[in-house]
Design an enzyme around this catalytic site. Structure first.
Site, mmCIF file in Angstrom:
data_model
loop_
_atom_site.group_PDB
_atom_site.id
_atom_site.type_symbol
_atom_site.label_atom_id
_atom_site.label_comp_id
_atom_site.label_asym_id
_atom_site.label_seq_id
_atom_site.Cartn_x
_atom_site.Cartn_y
_atom_site.Cartn_z
ATOM 1 N N GLY A 40 0.868 -1.185 0.000
ATOM 2 C CA GLY A 40 0.000 0.000 0.000
ATOM 3 C C GLY A 40 0.900 1.228 0.000
ATOM 4 C CE LYS A 41 0.715 3.558 -6.013
ATOM 5 N NZ LYS A 41 1.867 2.740 -6.419
ATOM 6 C CG LEU A 202 14.516 11.415 -14.021
ATOM 7 C CD1 LEU A 202 15.713 12.289 -14.368
ATOM 8 C CD2 LEU A 202 13.383 11.630 -15.030
ATOM 9 C CG ASP A 233 5.250 3.687 -2.341
ATOM 10 O OD1 ASP A 233 4.666 4.636 -2.896
ATOM 11 O OD2 ASP A 233 4.890 2.502 -2.458
ATOM 12 C CB SER A 272 12.369 -3.330 -0.536
ATOM 13 O OG SER A 272 11.392 -2.336 -0.783
HETATM 14 O O1 RIB Z 1 3.847 1.530 -4.753
HETATM 15 C C1 RIB Z 1 3.764 0.150 -4.546
HETATM 16 C C2 RIB Z 1 2.448 -0.196 -3.934
HETATM 17 O O2 RIB Z 1 1.409 0.072 -4.839
HETATM 18 C C3 RIB Z 1 2.281 -1.651 -3.587
HETATM 19 O O3 RIB Z 1 2.761 -1.965 -2.300
HETATM 20 C C4 RIB Z 1 0.799 -1.896 -3.774
HETATM 21 O O4 RIB Z 1 0.116 -2.183 -2.605
HETATM 22 C C5 RIB Z 1 0.258 -0.650 -4.448
HETATM 23 O O5 RIB Z 1 -0.407 0.144 -3.566
#
Ligand code: RIB
Length: 285
Positions: A40-41, A202, A233, A272
């Site tokens: 989830g972002k 980039l 993220d 990560s």
């Molecule tokens: O940016 C990566 C995320 O996008 C993933 O973890 C996924 O859950 C989506 O939300």
């Protein structure tokens, strides 16, 4: 003083499959490997901020289901304050992620993330208004995101917006944002905006900072790519933490480039996210 970072955004259970190539319509293929991760972002960004040394709070929704338990346990493990994460009857958000040798594609089923309302966000107004930075993305509603940005602005909290995925959240939040972080495609969709700082990622090429009209290319760091999921993220969180610590946008982008390079080398979004020490080691020439 540790910076205070708050995020209003999504929490997803990621199910990732590695494939040698994409299936054609009506075709079944064998994948190489499947794995499940916290994602989830929004949650990715706040976990990254916590590992980089910020005091962190998450605001969002998960379901009353085992997936929700799984995601909340991850926030707890990283010391993220989750009093603003509500449990709702809808199922926890899920992301189906496919990684082939060239690309990543993601299908998100929002579930509980779509239940976040402006009034739920406003219950955490004190948390948002006392933070140094508010992180927003495009995975909860425009109304909830805009409400968060308005609370932040009235409290003097800097708004850092990453319009991913690009959707109706962007026009609601961009006018309230201090910093916008986009990739090349999001930059194209966004067009010209009247925002003080726009940072374009980039990939391996680093990033480009446009601050008060001055454009600076910020070189990237070499990396061995295992899984790029969540690297954007990680970049957004690292930029936000560094800005909150007083760095200028170009210094912050260099720190974020190093953090993003660390993130692509490990499978899974939240697994990560690097620690401060890992990023600082990457910054040493
Ligand atoms: O940016 C990566 C995320 O996008 C993933 O973890 C996924 O859950 C989506 O939300």
């Amino acid at each position: 003083m540790r910076p205070r970072v708050v995020c209003v955004g999504s929490l997803n259970h990621d199910i990732t499959v590695w494939v040698p190539r994409r299936p054609r319509p009506d075709e079944t293929i064998h994948g190489d490997r499947v794995a499940e991760f916290r994602g989830g972002k929004g949650a990715n960004q706040i976990v990254a901020a916590a590992r980089l040394g910020a005091d962190t709070s998450m605001i969002g929704c998960v379901g009353e289901d085992p997936r929700g338990d799984f995601l909340l346990a991850g926030l707890d493990a990283d010391g993220v304050d989750r009093t603003g994460v509500l449990r709702v009857p809808d199922p926890t958000g899920v992301a189906l992620i496919t990684i082939d040798p060239d690309d990543v594609s993601i299908i998100v089923v929002a579930g509980a993330n779509a239940a976040l309302t402006p009034s739920m966000v406003e219950r955490s107004a004190g948390t948002i208004g006392s933070a140094d930075v508010l992180l927003l993305q495009g995975e909860v509603s425009a109304a909830a995101s805009e409400a968060a940005a308005r609370v932040a602005r009235s409290g003097g909290t800097r708004v850092v917006f990453n319009p991913a995925p690009f959707n109706e959240v962007a026009p609601a939040v961009v006018p309230l944002a201090d910093v916008v972080i986009v990739n090349r495609e999001e930059a194209r969709l966004l067009g010209e905006v009247a925002v003080e700082t726009v940072v374009t990622t980039l990939g391996g090429g680093g990033s480009e900072v446009s601050h008060r009209g001055e454009v600076t290319a910020v070189p990237g760091f070499g990396a061995t790519v295992v899984d790029p999921t969540g690297a954007g993220d990680c970049f957004a969180a690292a930029l936000a933490v560094s800005l909150a610590e007083g760095a200028d946008p170009v210094e912050a982008a260099r720190f974020a480039n190093a953090a993003g390079a660390c993130a692509v080398e490990v499978a899974g979004a939240q697994p990560s996210m690097p620690t401060r020490e890992m990023v600082e080691a990457r910054l040493i020439p």
